[in-house]
Enzyme design. Structure first.
Site, PDB file in Angstrom:
ATOM      1  N   SER A 141       0.648  -1.348   0.054  1.00  0.00           N
ATOM      2  CA  SER A 141       0.018  -0.130   0.120  1.00  0.00           C
ATOM      3  C   SER A 141       0.979   1.384  -0.038  1.00  0.00           C
ATOM      4  O   SER A 141       1.926   1.163   0.697  1.00  0.00           O
ATOM      5  CB  SER A 141      -0.714  -0.071   1.254  1.00  0.00           C
ATOM      6  N   TYR A 154      -2.279  -1.070   9.955  1.00  0.00           N
ATOM      7  CA  TYR A 154      -2.209  -1.284   8.894  1.00  0.00           C
ATOM      8  C   TYR A 154      -0.941  -0.630   7.988  1.00  0.00           C
ATOM      9  O   TYR A 154      -0.161  -1.545   7.300  1.00  0.00           O
ATOM     10  CB  TYR A 154      -3.462  -0.760   7.905  1.00  0.00           C
TER      11      TYR A 154
END
Length: 253
Positions: A141, A154
């Protein structure tokens, strides 16, 4: 671009980016092993790629179980003769600051997003060493590169995936194994609107993300899949150890 002689394992293959990746590889003639946890979604994904005349199998289990990872790779070799490509797409998100992140939030995020990548990559590399090489593409990401508010676990997990990618790429660079990470920004998938602590309309979440992206739009899963397929192709054989943002300019600022 053809992958007609390739055998591809995709984790998180039953929705979002992972499902788009299976469609993209199926369209290039690859054989597929779809890995997921939900039987109903998995069966739909399997039937979808089989309609493209793709040889495919579905395997259900927990990517954070190292024995399951070994089993999937061994099954793939027995069924198709080798593993050419691994795409680690399985992942979860918890939208909390560090102060609000529980022990379970942290463990579950790292189990799915980091441990699963490691276990499947380790098992796959051992197989590729015996068969002359291959490619691993990890779906990380852009917030594993630059960070973001309210996503502590995350961000940390995706940052770990980026550095695991680089370390493994160096370990196996002379073995004809390329290992790269794709780092999407906001993508139009179910994850984009999931796990919010307070109710927010999907169109409002989409608007907020669009406002933060220089190009003024979110990516489609198909765009992420196209980059993934390229990184697993012979044309990309001199690309290894990179983390490629695909985020409409978000990380360029």
């Amino acid at each position: 671009m053809t992958h007609s002689n390739k055998v591809v394992i995709v984790t998180g293959a039953t929705s979002g980016i992972g499902e788009a990746v299976t469609q993209a590889f199926a369209a290039t003639g690859a054989s597929l092993v779809l890995v997921g946890r939900d039987r109903e979604r998995g069966q739909r994904a399997l039937e979808s790629v089989q309609k493209l005349n793709c040889q495919a199998e579905l395997m259900l289990g927990d990517v954070a179980d190292s024995a399951f990872a070994d089993h999937v790779v061994n099954f793939s070799v027995k069924r198709f003769g080798k593993v050419s490509v691994l795409v680690n797409s399985a992942g979860i998100i918890r939208r909390r600051s560090a102060a609000d992140t529980t022990d379970d939030d942290w463990r579950q995020t790292f189990d799915a997003n980091v441990n699963g990548v490691f276990y499947f990559s380790r098992a796959t590399v051992k197989s590729m060493q015996r068969t002359g090489g291959g490619s691993i593409v990890n779906i990380a990401s852009n917030v594993g590169l630059v960070g973001s508010q309210g996503l502590a676990a995350y961000c940390a997990s995706k940052g770990a995936v980026v550095l695991l990618t680089r370390a493994m790429a160096l370990d196996h660079a002379k073995e004809q194994i390329t290992i790269n990470a794709v780092c999407p920004g906001a993508v139009d998938t179910p994850m984009l609107v999931s796990a919010h602590n307070t109710p927010v309309a999907a169109d409002e979440i989409l608007r907020r993300n669009i406002d933060s992206i220089p190009q003024g739009r979110v990516a489609t899963p198909k765009e992420i899949a196209s980059l993934t397929v390229f990184l697993a192709s012979p044309e990309a054989r001199h690309i290894t150890g990179v983390a490629v943002p695909i985020d409409g300019g978000f990380t360029a600022r």
